[in-house]
Design a protein around this motif. Structure first.
Motif, PDB file in Angstrom:
ATOM      1  N   LEU A 152      29.137 -58.639  46.796  1.00 21.58           N
ATOM      2  CA  LEU A 152      29.313 -57.203  46.584  1.00 21.58           C
ATOM      3  C   LEU A 152      28.673 -56.723  45.281  1.00 21.58           C
ATOM      4  CD1 LEU A 152      33.062 -56.860  47.665  1.00 21.58           C
ATOM      5  CD2 LEU A 152      31.020 -56.351  49.038  1.00 21.58           C
ATOM      6  N   ASN A 153      27.794 -57.536  44.686  1.00 21.43           N
ATOM      7  CA  ASN A 153      27.273 -57.159  43.364  1.00 21.43           C
ATOM      8  C   ASN A 153      25.828 -56.650  43.377  1.00 21.43           C
ATOM      9  OD1 ASN A 153      25.544 -59.434  43.353  1.00 21.43           O
ATOM     10  ND2 ASN A 153      26.947 -60.668  42.113  1.00 21.43           N
ATOM     11  N   GLU A 154      25.143 -56.642  44.547  1.00 20.65           N
ATOM     12  CA  GLU A 154      23.796 -56.087  44.739  1.00 20.65           C
ATOM     13  C   GLU A 154      22.665 -56.990  44.244  1.00 20.65           C
ATOM     14  OE1 GLU A 154      23.305 -51.819  44.006  1.00 20.65           O
ATOM     15  OE2 GLU A 154      25.477 -51.649  43.744  1.00 20.65           O
ATOM     16  N   HIS A 155      22.947 -58.227  43.946  1.00 22.33           N
ATOM     17  CA  HIS A 155      21.940 -59.176  43.452  1.00 22.33           C
ATOM     18  C   HIS A 155      20.967 -59.542  44.568  1.00 22.33           C
ATOM     19  CE1 HIS A 155      20.216 -62.851  41.834  1.00 22.33           C
ATOM     20  NE2 HIS A 155      20.929 -62.768  40.731  1.00 22.33           N
ATOM     21  N   SER A 156      19.669 -59.393  44.318  1.00 27.14           N
ATOM     22  CA  SER A 156      18.656 -59.799  45.304  1.00 27.14           C
ATOM     23  C   SER A 156      18.849 -61.259  45.687  1.00 27.14           C
ATOM     24  CB  SER A 156      17.252 -59.614  44.720  1.00 27.14           C
ATOM     25  OG  SER A 156      16.998 -58.274  44.398  1.00 27.14           O
ATOM     26  N   GLY A 157      18.568 -61.573  46.932  1.00 27.43           N
ATOM     27  CA  GLY A 157      18.603 -62.957  47.378  1.00 27.43           C
ATOM     28  C   GLY A 157      19.895 -63.348  48.059  1.00 27.43           C
ATOM     29  N   TYR A 158      21.040 -62.913  47.508  1.00 23.08           N
ATOM     30  CA  TYR A 158      22.305 -63.293  48.147  1.00 23.08           C
ATOM     31  C   TYR A 158      23.230 -62.100  48.405  1.00 23.08           C
ATOM     32  CZ  TYR A 158      24.228 -63.384  43.312  1.00 23.08           C
ATOM     33  OH  TYR A 158      24.614 -63.082  42.038  1.00 23.08           O
ATOM     34  N   ALA A 159      22.843 -60.923  47.987  1.00 22.28           N
ATOM     35  CA  ALA A 159      23.639 -59.720  48.252  1.00 22.28           C
ATOM     36  C   ALA A 159      22.706 -58.571  48.601  1.00 22.28           C
ATOM     37  CB  ALA A 159      24.497 -59.360  47.039  1.00 22.28           C
ATOM     38  N   ASP A 160      23.171 -57.680  49.450  1.00 19.41           N
ATOM     39  CA  ASP A 160      22.375 -56.502  49.771  1.00 19.41           C
ATOM     40  C   ASP A 160      22.836 -55.326  48.923  1.00 19.41           C
ATOM     41  OD1 ASP A 160      24.235 -54.582  51.547  1.00 19.41           O
ATOM     42  OD2 ASP A 160      24.673 -56.653  52.086  1.00 19.41           O
ATOM     43  N   ILE A 161      22.055 -54.286  48.895  1.00 22.39           N
ATOM     44  CA  ILE A 161      22.367 -53.111  48.084  1.00 22.39           C
ATOM     45  C   ILE A 161      23.513 -52.314  48.695  1.00 22.39           C
ATOM     46  CG2 ILE A 161      21.461 -50.921  47.223  1.00 22.39           C
ATOM     47  CD1 ILE A 161      18.674 -52.302  47.189  1.00 22.39           C
ATOM     48  N   GLN A 162      23.480 -52.132  49.998  1.00 13.96           N
ATOM     49  CA  GLN A 162      24.430 -51.235  50.649  1.00 13.96           C
ATOM     50  C   GLN A 162      25.881 -51.683  50.463  1.00 13.96           C
ATOM     51  OE1 GLN A 162      24.935 -50.838  55.179  1.00 13.96           O
ATOM     52  NE2 GLN A 162      23.729 -49.038  54.637  1.00 13.96           N
ATOM     53  N   SER A 163      26.151 -52.977  50.611  1.00 11.97           N
ATOM     54  CA  SER A 163      27.527 -53.459  50.485  1.00 11.97           C
ATOM     55  C   SER A 163      28.070 -53.209  49.085  1.00 11.97           C
ATOM     56  CB  SER A 163      27.601 -54.951  50.819  1.00 11.97           C
ATOM     57  OG  SER A 163      27.223 -55.191  52.157  1.00 11.97           O
ATOM     58  N   GLY A 164      27.260 -53.521  48.068  1.00 13.70           N
ATOM     59  CA  GLY A 164      27.694 -53.295  46.699  1.00 13.70           C
ATOM     60  C   GLY A 164      27.836 -51.816  46.382  1.00 13.70           C
ATOM     61  N   ASP A 165      26.917 -51.012  46.892  1.00 14.54           N
ATOM     62  CA  ASP A 165      26.973 -49.572  46.666  1.00 14.54           C
ATOM     63  C   ASP A 165      28.262 -48.982  47.240  1.00 14.54           C
ATOM     64  OD1 ASP A 165      25.774 -46.854  46.146  1.00 14.54           O
ATOM     65  OD2 ASP A 165      25.883 -46.770  48.335  1.00 14.54           O
ATOM     66  N   ARG A 166      28.606 -49.372  48.446  1.00 12.75           N
ATOM     67  CA  ARG A 166      29.834 -48.860  49.065  1.00 12.75           C
ATOM     68  C   ARG A 166      31.067 -49.331  48.302  1.00 12.75           C
ATOM     69  NH1 ARG A 166      28.427 -49.826  55.533  1.00 12.75           N
ATOM     70  NH2 ARG A 166      27.022 -48.025  55.742  1.00 12.75           N
ATOM     71  N   HIS A 167      31.052 -50.586  47.873  1.00 10.74           N
ATOM     72  CA  HIS A 167      32.190 -51.141  47.135  1.00 10.74           C
ATOM     73  C   HIS A 167      32.415 -50.372  45.833  1.00 10.74           C
ATOM     74  CE1 HIS A 167      35.053 -53.944  45.528  1.00 10.74           C
ATOM     75  NE2 HIS A 167      34.241 -54.333  44.572  1.00 10.74           N
ATOM     76  N   ILE A 168      31.352 -50.148  45.078  1.00 12.06           N
ATOM     77  CA  ILE A 168      31.512 -49.464  43.794  1.00 12.06           C
ATOM     78  C   ILE A 168      31.891 -48.006  44.004  1.00 12.06           C
ATOM     79  CG2 ILE A 168      30.315 -48.760  41.690  1.00 12.06           C
ATOM     80  CD1 ILE A 168      28.695 -51.365  41.930  1.00 12.06           C
ATOM     81  N   ALA A 169      31.314 -47.354  45.007  1.00 10.71           N
ATOM     82  CA  ALA A 169      31.680 -45.970  45.291  1.00 10.71           C
ATOM     83  C   ALA A 169      33.152 -45.870  45.704  1.00 10.71           C
ATOM     84  CB  ALA A 169      30.778 -45.401  46.380  1.00 10.71           C
ATOM     85  N   ASP A 170      33.633 -46.850  46.459  1.00 11.59           N
ATOM     86  CA  ASP A 170      35.057 -46.876  46.817  1.00 11.59           C
ATOM     87  C   ASP A 170      35.925 -47.017  45.564  1.00 11.59           C
ATOM     88  OD1 ASP A 170      34.603 -46.556  49.514  1.00 11.59           O
ATOM     89  OD2 ASP A 170      34.731 -48.696  49.980  1.00 11.59           O
ATOM     90  N   LEU A 171      35.485 -47.869  44.628  1.00 12.33           N
ATOM     91  CA  LEU A 171      36.224 -48.016  43.378  1.00 12.33           C
ATOM     92  C   LEU A 171      36.305 -46.682  42.634  1.00 12.33           C
ATOM     93  CD1 LEU A 171      34.753 -51.361  41.973  1.00 12.33           C
ATOM     94  CD2 LEU A 171      36.994 -51.047  43.046  1.00 12.33           C
ATOM     95  N   ILE A 172      35.198 -45.940  42.617  1.00  9.58           N
ATOM     96  CA  ILE A 172      35.185 -44.647  41.935  1.00  9.58           C
ATOM     97  C   ILE A 172      36.193 -43.699  42.587  1.00  9.58           C
ATOM     98  CG2 ILE A 172      33.789 -42.616  41.382  1.00  9.58           C
ATOM     99  CD1 ILE A 172      33.125 -45.142  39.735  1.00  9.58           C
ATOM    100  N   GLU A 173      36.277 -43.712  43.906  1.00  5.91           N
ATOM    101  CA  GLU A 173      37.236 -42.856  44.587  1.00  5.91           C
ATOM    102  C   GLU A 173      38.670 -43.215  44.192  1.00  5.91           C
ATOM    103  OE1 GLU A 173      36.601 -42.855  48.774  1.00  5.91           O
ATOM    104  OE2 GLU A 173      34.718 -41.724  48.649  1.00  5.91           O
ATOM    105  N   HIS A 174      38.956 -44.493  44.108  1.00  3.04           N
ATOM    106  CA  HIS A 174      40.296 -44.917  43.663  1.00  3.04           C
ATOM    107  C   HIS A 174      40.541 -44.493  42.214  1.00  3.04           C
ATOM    108  CE1 HIS A 174      41.926 -47.426  46.965  1.00  3.04           C
ATOM    109  NE2 HIS A 174      40.655 -47.623  47.279  1.00  3.04           N
TER     110      HIS A 174
END
Length: 519
Positions: free
Chosen positions: A388-410
């Motif tokens: 969920l951290n957006e790191h190239s190679g083992y993480a995608d951008i979308q999953s991390g982006d959604r996770h952080i945006a969800d955190l902002i909503e909380h």
């Protein structure tokens, strides 16, 4: 108050007289009342994206959108302009990715930035795992090339990949940045990779391995040129970036004077190095070359504790990994992303470890629970788990982006929100190109430009802050807000930025609109 810094001065980083001068300067001045309205600070630390990689074309920001592509042509290792970009060695997308973009498909790209998700090009969505890139201490300096930013391809292991970028307007965090403040001249604190930049967030320092030349770590000491900023190229290295990946005499984890600048493992579990046979299982094998001895440099956590300020480092999946070991692709925990696990003050069995190194939970569940119940400490650092951290190679951008945006909503709904400041940023650029030259600093950085978004009831709305800042600015804000003793590295960096730009290092307050009265 003592000026401090004697141990660092012994390594030639800061003369004692300079340390005293800086401690008497702006960092130690009385804090004005308005800043005291911020009672909680939250730092969310994502992974490995340059500003241009995600936010090209962001309204009001300094991006390369609309500029002539020829301005950003990359040079080969001999200094000549390349006729084209090399292929992405190994392919742009990894094995097992549907409709993978192969190495052959990436050949003969024009010598300019290219959009990965261009519907008329590679058409790769934000949910795709793409090629990882070198992001290392010396290579980053060689790529920046004195501020010209024109050798990112020459000193990379991924061919054309450093010149890739995305249309980030589809990201949820793009909309968050539009709502609040985007800092568009915010740079990674140190050259290179995640290990050193996490340390920079903790201590504004490069960790040290005493007597490394006579220790198990001697094979990982780098061989560098006389200037100390570039690796020595091996005789059998391909002469051109079009022919292959560069080779060096020794691209190690330590500098010739024994500072740890590339990934070393913590001496405490969880660590990438297991315990030795018969050793306490809470520790890592000290005879392995990449096990860093416990560090004793002062950290921002230490400074907060001195003042009685509550704080914690929330690590996603921390307890799960301690209980069950690591798992890929999820949570894919990164040991070197946990800076306080390297420090003697937070060793297993200490009260400080129990108080300050907290489990963020799987997918951040523990951190979110603290947000929702209004039980965050005064200063909270959050590190997402690997997938969920957006790191190239083992993480995608979308999953991390959604996770952080969800955190902002909380966070926006938290009982603590009315007096909160949130900084969302990235540890470093991940080897990805950016067109803005970092300011001249000190030996350790700053490195390439990264995104930073300031979210707060006090943040300027729809604003772009052009103040020159870096990861150290977070420490500067904490120092000013909570009246802390400045860390030595913060003092050095602030002076270096002042000398280079004529202005002190930014402290995030340019993003804020604090009422002049009331708390």
């Amino acid at each position: 108050m003592a000026c401090g810094g004697a141990r660092r001065s012994a390594r030639g980083l800061l003369a004692p007289a300079l340390a005293c001068t800086m401690l008497a300067g702006p960092l130690h001045a009385a804090t004005p009342a308005p800043i005291d309205q911020i009672r909680n600070v939250v730092v969310i630390f994502a992974e490995n994206r340059s500003f241009d990689n995600l936010y090209n074309g962001f309204p009001g920001a300094d991006t390369f959108a609309g500029q002539p592509p020829a301005r950003f042509a990359q040079r080969d290792r001999d200094g000549s302009i390349m006729r084209e970009l090399p292929p992405v060695w190994g392919g742009l997308t990894g094995r097992g990715v549907p409709d993978a973009v192969t190495q052959a498909m990436s050949a003969h790209l024009p010598n300019q930035p290219f959009r990965v998700d261009d519907p008329h090009g590679f058409n790769v969505p934000l949910s795709t795992l793409t090629h990882d890139l070198w992001h290392r201490f010396y290579e980053n300096q060689m790529q920046i090339n004195g501020g010209r930013n024109d050798m990112f391809v020459a000193w990379a292991d991924s061919g054309a990949m450093p010149m890739s970028y995305w249309d980030g307007s589809a990201m949820r965090m793009w909309q968050v940045a539009r709502k609040y403040t985007m800092a568009d001249h915010f740079f990674m604190g140190a050259f290179g990779g995640s290990f050193l930049n996490h340390q920079w967030l903790a201590c504004a320092c490069a960790p040290y391995y005493p007597q490394a030349d006579t220790s198990p770590a001697h094979p990982v000491i780098s061989v560098v040129d006389a200037g100390g900023r570039a690796l020595v190229v091996a005789p059998n290295s391909p002469r051109s970036a079009l022919e292959g990946v560069p080779k060096f005499v020794r691209d190690g984890n330590l500098t010739p004077d024994f500072h740890a600048v590339n990934t070393m493992q913590p001496a405490y579990q969880p660590s990438g190095n297991p315990a030795a046979t018969g050793q306490d299982a809470r520790f890592a094998d000290p005879t392995v070359a990449t096990t860093l001895p416990p560090q004793t440099e002062a950290t921002i956590g230490d400074r907060l504790s001195e003042r009685g300020i509550t704080w914690a480092w929330y690590a996603g999946a921390w307890q799960d990994v301690l209980d069950h070991g690591n798992h890929y692709p999820a949570p894919d925990f990164q040991y070197h992303h946990q800076p306080y696990n390297y420090y003697l003050n937070y060793a297993p069995g200490t009260q400080a470890r129990q108080a300050h190194l907290l489990d963020g939970g799987l997918a951040g569940a523990g951190f979110i629970d603290a947000i929702d119940h209004g039980s965050l400490p005064q200063v909270a650092f959050y590190k997402p788990q690997g997938n969920l951290n957006e790191h190239s190679g083992y993480a995608d951008i979308q999953s991390g982006d959604r996770h952080i945006a969800d955190l902002i909503e909380h966070l926006e709904k938290s009982p603590q929100w009315p007096h909160m400041l949130v900084i969302v940023t990235y540890d470093e650029n991940g080897g990805l190109w950016d067109h803005v030259a970092p300011p001249a600093g000190d030996r350790w950085g700053p490195g390439s430009r990264i995104p930073a978004i300031i979210v707060s009831p006090f943040a300027r709305r729809g604003y772009v802050d052009h103040t020159v800042q870096d990861t150290t600015s977070i420490l500067k804000f904490l120092t000013e807000r909570f009246h802390l003793r400045p860390l030595d590295g913060l003092t050095v960096r602030d002076r270096a930025i002042q000398a280079a730009t004529g202005h002190p290092l930014g402290d995030l307050t340019g993003a804020l609109n604090l009422p002049s009265t009331g708390k």
